[in-house]
Design a protein around this motif. Structure first.
Motif, PDB file in Angstrom:
ATOM      1  N   VAL A  48       0.887  -1.319   0.117  1.00 31.31           N
ATOM      2  CA  VAL A  48      -0.136  -0.066  -0.176  1.00 31.31           C
ATOM      3  C   VAL A  48       0.976   1.302  -0.090  1.00 31.31           C
ATOM      4  O   VAL A  48       0.553   2.283  -0.962  1.00 31.31           O
ATOM      5  CB  VAL A  48      -1.063   0.079   1.242  1.00 31.31           C
ATOM      6  CG1 VAL A  48      -1.636   1.427   1.315  1.00 31.31           C
ATOM      7  CG2 VAL A  48      -1.953  -1.349   1.126  1.00 31.31           C
ATOM      8  N   GLY A  49       1.699   1.265   0.862  1.00 30.86           N
ATOM      9  CA  GLY A  49       2.679   2.465   1.123  1.00 30.86           C
ATOM     10  C   GLY A  49       3.590   2.250   2.033  1.00 30.86           C
ATOM     11  O   GLY A  49       3.553   1.351   2.784  1.00 30.86           O
ATOM     12  N   THR A  58       7.876   9.486   1.140  1.00 34.32           N
ATOM     13  CA  THR A  58       6.824   8.309   1.284  1.00 34.32           C
ATOM     14  C   THR A  58       6.821   7.712  -0.256  1.00 34.32           C
ATOM     15  O   THR A  58       6.905   8.566  -1.316  1.00 34.32           O
ATOM     16  CB  THR A  58       5.491   8.848   1.847  1.00 34.32           C
ATOM     17  OG1 THR A  58       4.952   9.771   0.739  1.00 34.32           O
ATOM     18  CG2 THR A  58       5.423   9.174   3.176  1.00 34.32           C
ATOM     19  N   GLU A  59       6.036   6.431  -0.165  1.00 36.96           N
ATOM     20  CA  GLU A  59       5.800   6.036  -1.640  1.00 36.96           C
ATOM     21  C   GLU A  59       4.372   5.098  -1.469  1.00 36.96           C
ATOM     22  O   GLU A  59       4.389   4.482  -0.372  1.00 36.96           O
ATOM     23  CB  GLU A  59       6.951   4.867  -2.132  1.00 36.96           C
ATOM     24  CG  GLU A  59       6.788   4.358  -3.339  1.00 36.96           C
ATOM     25  CD  GLU A  59       7.399   5.381  -4.426  1.00 36.96           C
ATOM     26  OE1 GLU A  59       8.023   6.211  -4.397  1.00 36.96           O
ATOM     27  OE2 GLU A  59       6.309   5.154  -5.365  1.00 36.96           O
ATOM     28  N   TYR A  60       3.822   5.362  -2.461  1.00 42.82           N
ATOM     29  CA  TYR A  60       2.273   4.577  -2.528  1.00 42.82           C
ATOM     30  C   TYR A  60       2.274   3.756  -3.805  1.00 42.82           C
ATOM     31  O   TYR A  60       2.791   3.964  -4.901  1.00 42.82           O
ATOM     32  CB  TYR A  60       1.362   5.791  -2.449  1.00 42.82           C
ATOM     33  CG  TYR A  60       1.455   6.563  -1.381  1.00 42.82           C
ATOM     34  CD1 TYR A  60       2.046   7.933  -1.567  1.00 42.82           C
ATOM     35  CD2 TYR A  60       0.733   6.256  -0.135  1.00 42.82           C
ATOM     36  CE1 TYR A  60       2.186   8.785  -0.213  1.00 42.82           C
ATOM     37  CE2 TYR A  60       0.934   6.877   0.873  1.00 42.82           C
ATOM     38  CZ  TYR A  60       1.531   8.355   0.765  1.00 42.82           C
ATOM     39  OH  TYR A  60       1.561   9.182   1.904  1.00 42.82           O
ATOM     40  N   LYS A  65      -2.621   6.089  -4.745  1.00 41.93           N
ATOM     41  CA  LYS A  65      -1.982   7.333  -4.843  1.00 41.93           C
ATOM     42  C   LYS A  65      -2.998   8.505  -5.067  1.00 41.93           C
ATOM     43  O   LYS A  65      -3.789   8.084  -5.854  1.00 41.93           O
ATOM     44  CB  LYS A  65      -1.004   7.328  -6.033  1.00 41.93           C
ATOM     45  CG  LYS A  65       0.207   8.154  -6.009  1.00 41.93           C
ATOM     46  CD  LYS A  65       1.131   8.042  -7.057  1.00 41.93           C
ATOM     47  CE  LYS A  65       1.985   6.655  -6.685  1.00 41.93           C
ATOM     48  NZ  LYS A  65       2.889   6.426  -7.706  1.00 41.93           N
ATOM     49  N   PHE A  68      -4.607   8.221  -0.505  1.00 43.18           N
ATOM     50  CA  PHE A  68      -3.807   7.515   1.058  1.00 43.18           C
ATOM     51  C   PHE A  68      -2.828   8.565   1.246  1.00 43.18           C
ATOM     52  O   PHE A  68      -2.091   8.769   0.446  1.00 43.18           O
ATOM     53  CB  PHE A  68      -3.709   6.101   0.924  1.00 43.18           C
ATOM     54  CG  PHE A  68      -4.661   5.224   0.884  1.00 43.18           C
ATOM     55  CD1 PHE A  68      -6.298   5.472   0.761  1.00 43.18           C
ATOM     56  CD2 PHE A  68      -4.636   3.880   0.975  1.00 43.18           C
ATOM     57  CE1 PHE A  68      -7.168   4.396   0.504  1.00 43.18           C
ATOM     58  CE2 PHE A  68      -5.522   3.059   1.135  1.00 43.18           C
ATOM     59  CZ  PHE A  68      -6.706   3.280   0.788  1.00 43.18           C
ATOM     60  N   THR A  69      -2.770   8.925   2.509  1.00 37.68           N
ATOM     61  CA  THR A  69      -1.340   9.598   3.134  1.00 37.68           C
ATOM     62  C   THR A  69      -0.865   9.040   4.267  1.00 37.68           C
ATOM     63  O   THR A  69      -1.778   8.629   5.350  1.00 37.68           O
ATOM     64  CB  THR A  69      -2.029  10.828   3.304  1.00 37.68           C
ATOM     65  OG1 THR A  69      -2.597  11.496   2.349  1.00 37.68           O
ATOM     66  CG2 THR A  69      -0.762  11.809   3.566  1.00 37.68           C
ATOM     67  N   LEU A  70       0.185   8.741   4.187  1.00 32.07           N
ATOM     68  CA  LEU A  70       1.090   8.368   5.343  1.00 32.07           C
ATOM     69  C   LEU A  70       1.634   9.319   6.152  1.00 32.07           C
ATOM     70  O   LEU A  70       2.115  10.313   5.455  1.00 32.07           O
ATOM     71  CB  LEU A  70       2.135   7.260   4.871  1.00 32.07           C
ATOM     72  CG  LEU A  70       1.779   5.733   4.516  1.00 32.07           C
ATOM     73  CD1 LEU A  70       2.908   5.324   3.856  1.00 32.07           C
ATOM     74  CD2 LEU A  70       1.680   4.857   5.777  1.00 32.07           C
ATOM     75  N   LEU A  81      -2.280   5.734   8.566  1.00 33.86           N
ATOM     76  CA  LEU A  81      -2.502   5.725   7.311  1.00 33.86           C
ATOM     77  C   LEU A  81      -4.010   6.444   7.258  1.00 33.86           C
ATOM     78  O   LEU A  81      -5.205   5.865   7.492  1.00 33.86           O
ATOM     79  CB  LEU A  81      -2.591   4.147   6.690  1.00 33.86           C
ATOM     80  CG  LEU A  81      -2.831   4.149   5.301  1.00 33.86           C
ATOM     81  CD1 LEU A  81      -2.146   4.639   4.302  1.00 33.86           C
ATOM     82  CD2 LEU A  81      -3.235   2.597   5.038  1.00 33.86           C
ATOM     83  N   SER A 105       9.071  -1.913  -0.802  1.00 31.69           N
ATOM     84  CA  SER A 105       7.903  -2.052  -1.274  1.00 31.69           C
ATOM     85  C   SER A 105       7.684  -3.649  -1.260  1.00 31.69           C
ATOM     86  O   SER A 105       6.451  -4.063  -1.080  1.00 31.69           O
ATOM     87  CB  SER A 105       7.231  -1.387  -2.488  1.00 31.69           C
ATOM     88  OG  SER A 105       8.031  -1.803  -3.572  1.00 31.69           O
TER      89      SER A 105
END
Length: 123
Positions: A48-49, A58-60, A65, A68-70, A81, A105
Motif C-alpha cells: 500500500v505504501g 513516502t511511496e504509494y 496514490k 491515501f496519506t502516510l 494511514l 515495497s
C-alpha cells in the motif's frame, strides 16, 4: 519483543474516510522504515505504501496514490494511514510492518508485522 498493533479499522461507505494507526514497541521506531500492506482472502499481500524513518519520503501503490496519506509521530512510536475517498476494492485486512532498511515495497523487506485490522468499504 517487538510488537506492532494496528487499530482504527471498521466498516465505512464508499467515499468515506478512515484513519488507521499502528503503534510499535520493542524496536527503534524512530529509525525504522514503516510500511502498510493489505490482503484479501485468496490473494497475496499487497503493498500500500511506506514512510521512511524521518517522514520526509513516502511511496504509494498506484491504486491508492492521491487518496491515501502516510504520516508518523516518532515521539509516539505511531504511524498513520489516512484513507480518503474509499472504494469497495479497498476492502482488506491492513497490516503495518517495520524494517531496518531505508526503503522498500516488497514483503521480504519487512521483518516485523502487526496482526492486521479489517477495513470494509460497502458499495
Amino acid at each position: 519483543q517487538v510488537q506492532l498493533v494496528e487499530s482504527g479499522g471498521g466498516l465505512v461507505q464508499t467515499g468515506d474516510s478512515l484513519r488507521i494507526s499502528c503503534t510499535a514497541s520493542g524496536l527503534a521506531f524512530s529509525t525504522s522504515l514503516m510500511g502498510w500492506f493489505r490482503q484479501t482472502p485468496g490473494k497475496e499481500r499487497e503493498f500500500v505504501g511506506y514512510i521512511v524513518w524521518n517522514g520526509l519520503m513516502t511511496e504509494y501503490a498506484d491504486s491508492v496514490k492521491g487518496r491515501f496519506t502516510l504520516s508518523r509521530d516518532n515521539a509516539k512510536n505511531t504511524v498513520y494511514l489516512q484513507m480518503n475517498n474509499l472504494k469497495p476494492e479497498d476492502t482488506a485486512v491492513y497490516y503495518c510492518a517495520a524494517s531496518a532498511e531505508i526503503a522498500g515495497s516488497r514483503v521480504s523487506v519487512y521483518n516485523y508485522w502487526g496482526q492486521g485490522t479489517q477495513v470494509t468499504v460497502s458499495p
